[in-house]
Design a protein around this motif. Structure first.
Motif, PDB file in Angstrom:
ATOM      1  N   ALA A 151       9.589 -17.199 -47.305  1.00 25.57           N
ATOM      2  CA  ALA A 151       9.053 -17.167 -45.944  1.00 25.57           C
ATOM      3  C   ALA A 151      10.084 -17.679 -44.940  1.00 25.57           C
ATOM      4  CB  ALA A 151       7.776 -18.009 -45.868  1.00 25.57           C
ATOM      5  N   LEU A 235       2.334 -21.619 -46.767  1.00 25.88           N
ATOM      6  CA  LEU A 235       1.338 -21.135 -45.812  1.00 25.88           C
ATOM      7  C   LEU A 235       1.849 -21.247 -44.379  1.00 25.88           C
ATOM      8  CD1 LEU A 235      -1.958 -22.597 -47.340  1.00 25.88           C
ATOM      9  CD2 LEU A 235      -1.302 -20.189 -47.193  1.00 25.88           C
ATOM     10  N   VAL A 236       2.473 -22.391 -44.059  1.00 32.98           N
ATOM     11  CA  VAL A 236       2.966 -22.608 -42.694  1.00 32.98           C
ATOM     12  C   VAL A 236       4.091 -21.640 -42.360  1.00 32.98           C
ATOM     13  CG1 VAL A 236       4.139 -24.238 -41.167  1.00 32.98           C
ATOM     14  CG2 VAL A 236       2.260 -25.023 -42.601  1.00 32.98           C
ATOM     15  N   GLY A 238       4.867 -18.934 -43.956  1.00 32.31           N
ATOM     16  CA  GLY A 238       4.381 -17.569 -44.064  1.00 32.31           C
ATOM     17  C   GLY A 238       3.684 -17.124 -42.788  1.00 32.31           C
ATOM     18  N   ALA A 239       2.882 -18.013 -42.201  1.00 36.62           N
ATOM     19  CA  ALA A 239       2.206 -17.695 -40.950  1.00 36.62           C
ATOM     20  C   ALA A 239       3.224 -17.471 -39.828  1.00 36.62           C
ATOM     21  CB  ALA A 239       1.239 -18.816 -40.574  1.00 36.62           C
ATOM     22  N   ILE A 240       4.248 -18.318 -39.794  1.00 34.85           N
ATOM     23  CA  ILE A 240       5.300 -18.160 -38.771  1.00 34.85           C
ATOM     24  C   ILE A 240       6.035 -16.840 -38.981  1.00 34.85           C
ATOM     25  CG2 ILE A 240       7.490 -19.093 -37.914  1.00 34.85           C
ATOM     26  CD1 ILE A 240       6.436 -21.889 -38.663  1.00 34.85           C
ATOM     27  N   LEU A 242       4.968 -14.033 -40.386  1.00 36.63           N
ATOM     28  CA  LEU A 242       4.139 -12.892 -40.005  1.00 36.63           C
ATOM     29  C   LEU A 242       3.988 -12.792 -38.486  1.00 36.63           C
ATOM     30  CD1 LEU A 242       1.318 -13.111 -42.708  1.00 36.63           C
ATOM     31  CD2 LEU A 242       3.179 -11.439 -42.597  1.00 36.63           C
ATOM     32  N   LYS A 243       3.901 -13.943 -37.833  1.00 33.37           N
ATOM     33  CA  LYS A 243       3.721 -13.963 -36.374  1.00 33.37           C
ATOM     34  C   LYS A 243       4.971 -13.495 -35.649  1.00 33.37           C
ATOM     35  CE  LYS A 243       1.462 -15.162 -32.591  1.00 33.37           C
ATOM     36  NZ  LYS A 243       0.214 -14.473 -32.173  1.00 33.37           N
ATOM     37  N   THR A 244       6.141 -13.834 -36.190  1.00 33.66           N
ATOM     38  CA  THR A 244       7.396 -13.560 -35.482  1.00 33.66           C
ATOM     39  C   THR A 244       8.110 -12.304 -35.977  1.00 33.66           C
ATOM     40  OG1 THR A 244       8.640 -14.981 -37.021  1.00 33.66           O
ATOM     41  CG2 THR A 244       7.754 -16.006 -35.027  1.00 33.66           C
TER      42      THR A 244
END
Length: 251
Positions: A151, A235-236, A238-240, A242-244
């Motif tokens: 990630a 998770l953190v 990975g979220a970043i 996907l968002k960016t």
């Protein structure tokens, strides 16, 4: 054939055909093992009395696997975006999870082969690593560690626009983290403030988990804690990621 399977197969073929990258992915961590292992062969860490190999082998293994995950996906995404391959993929029914999933399964496979090869070399009499009975528990730690660092690599590959930029950013992240997380130098021998600082880095928990599984230091509690923290980091980041994520430098 599904899009995910096609991308995974294409990624595997491209990786195995690049002999230079293939060689250094596996040889680079082994070089560090050979250098540090021979220098400190038969010596113990003064603070703990444990052999240096108990720190060196898990630490260098963790760094090598994490390094391969960050660099591998970072370079690929940068190149695909620069060459408009991602834009072409986006015009098809293929979705982002299939693109990233294909890189993920390749990273997991590379990491497991790296770990097996590395441990086999570390077990040689010249280095003297002795495996604890808990060594199979290294697998979940390894998978979660690769997930977290993959990630990180996606974020690096999203923002870097040239190979030089990927290398610069990834090295600025991974080299200081390796020293501060105990990959090249035992944390027991570091000042207290550095040991506290290391807790903000995911590599610290990958080191701890792999070390606990392979050498028995820390026990199952350390392995469970490492898995939980690595899962949180995954998770953190990975979220970043996907968002960016960007399909093109123009978007």
């Amino acid at each position: 054939m599904s899009a995910y399977a096609a991308l995974s197969q294409a990624g595997y073929r491209a990786y195995t055909r690049d002999k230079t990258t293939l060689f250094f992915t596996f040889a680079f961590p082994l070089l560090f093992l050979v250098v540090f292992g021979l220098i400190f062969h038969g010596q113990n860490v003064e603070e703990s009395g444990k052999p240096y190999i108990n720190y060196i082998a898990p630490g260098v293994l963790s760094w090598g696997v994490a390094n391969a995950a960050v660099f591998g996906v970072g370079f690929v995404l940068m190149q695909w975006r620069r060459d408009d391959i991602l834009r072409l993929i986006r015009m098809t029914p293929v979705r982002l999870p299939a693109v990233l999933g294909s890189r993920y399964v390749l990273a997991i496979g590379i990491g497991i082969v790296q770990a097996v090869l590395f441990v086999c070399v570390a077990l040689l009499p010249s280095f003297g690593l002795s495996l604890a009975s808990s060594w199979p528990l290294a697998l979940p730690v390894l998978v979660l560690g690769i997930t977290a660092f993959l990630a990180v690599g996606v974020v690096v590959g999203t923002y870097a626009k040239t190979p030089e930029a990927v290398a610069a950013v990834a090295n600025c992240l991974m080299i200081p983290m390796a020293f501060l997380s105990g990959s090249f130098f035992p944390l027991d021998a570091m000042p207290g403030w550095m040991q506290s600082l290391s807790r903000v880095f995911p590599l610290r928990y990958l080191n701890d988990g792999i070390s606990a599984a392979l050498t028995g230091s820390g026990g199952s509690g350390t392995i469970a804690t490492s898995c939980a923290v690595l899962a949180a980091f995954a998770l953190v980041f990975g979220a970043i990621a996907l968002k960016t994520f960007r399909w093109s430098d123009k978007s």
